[in-house]
Enzyme design. Structure first.
Site, PDB file in Angstrom:
ATOM      1  N   ASP A 165       0.917  -1.155  -0.040  1.00  0.00           N
ATOM      2  CA  ASP A 165       0.035  -0.139   0.032  1.00  0.00           C
ATOM      3  C   ASP A 165       0.903   1.323  -0.087  1.00  0.00           C
ATOM      4  OD1 ASP A 165      -2.169  -1.723   0.077  1.00  0.00           O
ATOM      5  OD2 ASP A 165      -2.229  -1.609   2.510  1.00  0.00           O
TER       6      ASP A 165
HETATM    7  N1  URA Z   1      -1.331  -5.932   3.917  1.00  0.00           N
HETATM    8  C1  URA Z   1      -1.578  -4.763   3.924  1.00  0.00           C
HETATM    9  O1  URA Z   1      -2.753  -4.424   4.506  1.00  0.00           O
HETATM   10  N2  URA Z   1      -1.055  -3.888   3.353  1.00  0.00           N
HETATM   11  C2  URA Z   1       0.241  -4.062   2.456  1.00  0.00           C
HETATM   12  O2  URA Z   1       0.765  -2.958   1.990  1.00  0.00           O
HETATM   13  C3  URA Z   1       0.585  -5.173   2.526  1.00  0.00           C
HETATM   14  C4  URA Z   1       0.181  -6.287   3.393  1.00  0.00           C
END
Ligand code: URA
Length: 229
Positions: A103
């Site tokens: 993310d």
């Molecule tokens: N899980 C998440 O919630 N976000 C990420 O970026 C990676 C794994």
């Protein structure tokens, strides 16, 4: 392999552009300037410079980035710069892709490569490559929440399956290490939410056997050997 083809394969431009780089005396090999774009050189592990920048021949590019916050793992980012802006230009020309996505606000170990098979092997649910994260939570963690994460929680996009962490370890009142084998959308954040807490910061520290080195600063990248993963 001809020098201009070596340069092209490494992301220094079209054949014509690479030929011009050599003719303009901007390329050295083994410390010596070479102005013949057709010079036949052993490509494997060749060390050269372009405009003084050292480079090494890699048939395929495998790199690891310590992803900072505020960058999107997308070729068409919407709200923030793309992680590709943090890489050397030849890697972008080679069209390296993210091996799975983090993310925008997740930090830590992100692999990038131009080897499609490697991406498939690492992201296919069949292989279940383990990814370890450090999650900082809004509320102090409870024993029940930790048990829910390792026992399995139900996520809203798959109400029929229970998703369990491969390993969970509490590190502090508001911090846990969590290892997962899948790569569902926002998986860690949604698992922690389903367990009754909230992720405030998420940092990936390992993919498979490969750990994020302590001396790789946020925003920096380095080459890796794919067998390390
Ligand atoms: N899980 C998440 O919630 N976000 C990420 O970026 C990676 C794994």
């Amino acid at each position: 392999m001809q020098l201009e083809r070596i340069l092209q394969s490494q992301g220094f431009g079209t054949r014509r552009e690479c030929r011009a780089l050599v003719r303009l005396e901007r390329v050295t090999v083994g410390g010596e300037m070479i102005d013949d774009p057709f010079a036949d050189l052993p490509a494997e592990a060749l060390e050269f410079t372009v405009d003084g920048e050292p480079w090494r021949y890699h048939e395929k590019a495998y790199v690891m980035l310590n992803k900072p916050t505020g960058h999107e793992c997308s070729q068409k980012p919407k709200h923030h710069p793309a992680v590709f802006a943090l890489l050397a230009a030849p890697l972008v020309t080679r069209a390296v892709q993210c091996v799975g996505r983090l993310d925008e606000d997740t930090t830590g170990l992100l692999l990038l490569t131009d080897d499609g098979q490697f991406i498939h092997r690492l992201t296919s649910p069949k292989h279940g490559v383990l990814k370890r994260y450090i999650a900082t939570t809004k509320h102090p963690l409870s024993a029940a929440q930790l048990a829910a994460l390792s026992g399995g929680v139900v996520l809203n996009d798959a109400p029929d399956v229970s998703v369990a962490a491969h390993a969970v370890e509490q590190l502090d009142d508001n911090q846990l290490a969590i290892t997962i084998g899948e790569g569902r959308y926002h998986q860690v954040k949604r698992m922690v939410a389903a367990a009754g807490n909230r992720v405030e910061a998420l940092h990936r520290v390992a993919v498979g056997r490969l750990e994020l080195p302590a001396d790789l600063a946020p925003g920096q990248w380095c080459w890796i050997d794919p067998s390390q993963v």
